[in-house]
Design a protein around this motif. Structure first.
Motif, short mmCIF file in Angstrom:
data_model
loop_
_atom_site.label_atom_id
_atom_site.label_comp_id
_atom_site.label_asym_id
_atom_site.label_seq_id
_atom_site.Cartn_x
_atom_site.Cartn_y
_atom_site.Cartn_z
N UNK A 30 0.84 -1.20 0.00
CA UNK A 30 0.00 0.00 0.00
C UNK A 30 0.88 1.24 0.00
N UNK A 31 0.54 2.19 -0.88
CA UNK A 31 1.32 3.41 -1.05
C UNK A 31 0.40 4.63 -1.01
N UNK A 32 1.00 5.78 -0.85
CA UNK A 32 0.25 7.03 -0.88
C UNK A 32 0.01 7.39 -2.34
N UNK A 33 -1.24 7.69 -2.67
CA UNK A 33 -1.60 8.06 -4.04
C UNK A 33 -2.09 6.87 -4.82
N UNK A 34 -2.44 7.12 -6.06
CA UNK A 34 -2.95 6.04 -6.90
C UNK A 34 -4.18 5.42 -6.29
N UNK A 35 -4.32 4.14 -6.49
CA UNK A 35 -5.45 3.42 -5.88
C UNK A 35 -4.95 2.45 -4.82
N UNK A 122 -5.99 11.40 -20.38
CA UNK A 122 -5.47 12.17 -19.24
C UNK A 122 -5.40 11.32 -17.97
N UNK A 123 -6.38 10.44 -17.78
CA UNK A 123 -6.42 9.57 -16.62
C UNK A 123 -5.18 8.69 -16.55
N UNK A 124 -4.84 8.09 -17.67
CA UNK A 124 -3.67 7.21 -17.68
C UNK A 124 -2.39 7.99 -17.46
N UNK A 125 -2.26 9.14 -18.10
CA UNK A 125 -1.06 9.95 -17.93
C UNK A 125 -0.90 10.37 -16.47
N UNK A 129 2.32 9.24 -13.89
CA UNK A 129 3.11 10.14 -13.05
C UNK A 129 3.26 9.59 -11.64
N UNK A 130 2.19 8.99 -11.12
CA UNK A 130 2.28 8.38 -9.79
C UNK A 130 3.26 7.21 -9.80
N UNK A 131 3.21 6.41 -10.87
CA UNK A 131 4.15 5.29 -10.97
C UNK A 131 5.59 5.80 -11.00
N UNK A 132 5.82 6.94 -11.64
CA UNK A 132 7.17 7.52 -11.69
C UNK A 132 7.67 7.90 -10.30
N UNK A 142 12.72 4.76 -14.29
CA UNK A 142 11.43 5.34 -14.61
C UNK A 142 11.25 5.34 -16.12
N UNK A 143 10.02 5.15 -16.55
CA UNK A 143 9.70 5.17 -17.97
C UNK A 143 9.66 6.62 -18.43
N UNK A 144 10.24 6.88 -19.57
CA UNK A 144 10.23 8.24 -20.11
C UNK A 144 8.81 8.66 -20.45
N UNK A 145 8.48 9.89 -20.08
CA UNK A 145 7.18 10.44 -20.42
C UNK A 145 7.20 11.13 -21.78
N UNK A 146 8.36 11.17 -22.43
CA UNK A 146 8.48 11.85 -23.71
C UNK A 146 7.61 11.21 -24.78
N UNK A 147 6.89 12.06 -25.48
CA UNK A 147 6.16 11.63 -26.67
C UNK A 147 7.12 11.60 -27.85
N UNK A 148 8.02 12.61 -27.89
CA UNK A 148 9.00 12.72 -28.96
C UNK A 148 9.93 11.51 -28.89
N UNK A 149 10.22 10.97 -30.08
CA UNK A 149 11.15 9.85 -30.17
C UNK A 149 10.52 8.48 -30.08
N UNK A 150 9.20 8.43 -29.99
CA UNK A 150 8.50 7.15 -29.91
C UNK A 150 7.99 6.68 -31.28
N UNK A 151 8.21 7.47 -32.31
CA UNK A 151 7.79 7.08 -33.65
C UNK A 151 6.30 7.10 -33.87
N UNK A 152 5.62 7.94 -33.10
CA UNK A 152 4.15 7.97 -33.19
C UNK A 152 3.65 9.08 -34.10
N UNK A 153 4.44 10.11 -34.30
CA UNK A 153 4.03 11.20 -35.18
C UNK A 153 2.60 11.63 -34.93
N UNK A 154 1.86 11.79 -35.98
CA UNK A 154 0.43 12.15 -35.89
C UNK A 154 -0.42 11.01 -36.43
N UNK A 155 -0.40 9.93 -35.72
CA UNK A 155 -1.15 8.72 -36.12
C UNK A 155 -2.63 9.01 -36.14
#
Length: 155
Positions: A30-35, A122-125, A129-132, A142-155
């Protein structure tokens, strides 16, 4: 919005990989935050996305019980099955649907499809952040929160 769903799915998979380094006890602590715990938070993220997006499609989802999925591999398998089902719905969705009225059994007022999709993103993002924060406390990558560099462009 499609690219943000793809982003969330990539980041979620990366968090599952990071969490594989942790003991079952750490995942359930059990941790502070999240569920309450890392594992419950990952379960919650997948469940909320799935239930809301099915509601947006006019479908109902069975409500899973955490106790039935209380291991990392089971939560990951559940998440994978949800993404497999949602991916074609999300990727074929046209922006014109954003104004469609959506009714969810657990929400009194009608909503718009676009509002629901943005809420889910927004809920997942938020929870990522709590997981970070927890990962930093546990001295694991920690997993990078960067969108840039993931090859997703404007899918």
């Amino acid at each position: 919005m499609k690219s943000l769903f793809l982003y969330n799915w990539q980041v979620r998979d990366e968090w599952f990989d990071v969490c594989a380094q942790l003991s079952h006890e750490e995942l359930l602590k059990e941790r502070t935050g999240g569920v309450g715990s890392i594992l419950k938070t990952l379960f919650h993220i997948a469940d909320v996305e799935y239930s809301w997006m099915l509601a947006a499609e006019g479908k109902e989802a069975a409500e899973p019980k955490f106790e039935d999925f209380a291991t990392l591999s089971k939560v990951r398998a559940l998440s994978d099955s949800y993404v497999t089902e949602l991916r074609p719905l999300i990727l074929s969705r046209s922006p014109e649907r954003d104004g469609e009225i959506v009714k969810a059994a657990w929400h009194a007022e009608p909503l718009r499809y676009g509002e629901v999709a943005k809420h889910v993103i927004a809920h997942e993002i938020h929870h990522m952040g709590q997981l970070s924060v927890w990962a930093k406390e546990l001295h694991v990558p920690r997993v990078s929160a960067n969108f840039i560099g993931r090859g997703l462009g404007e899918q």
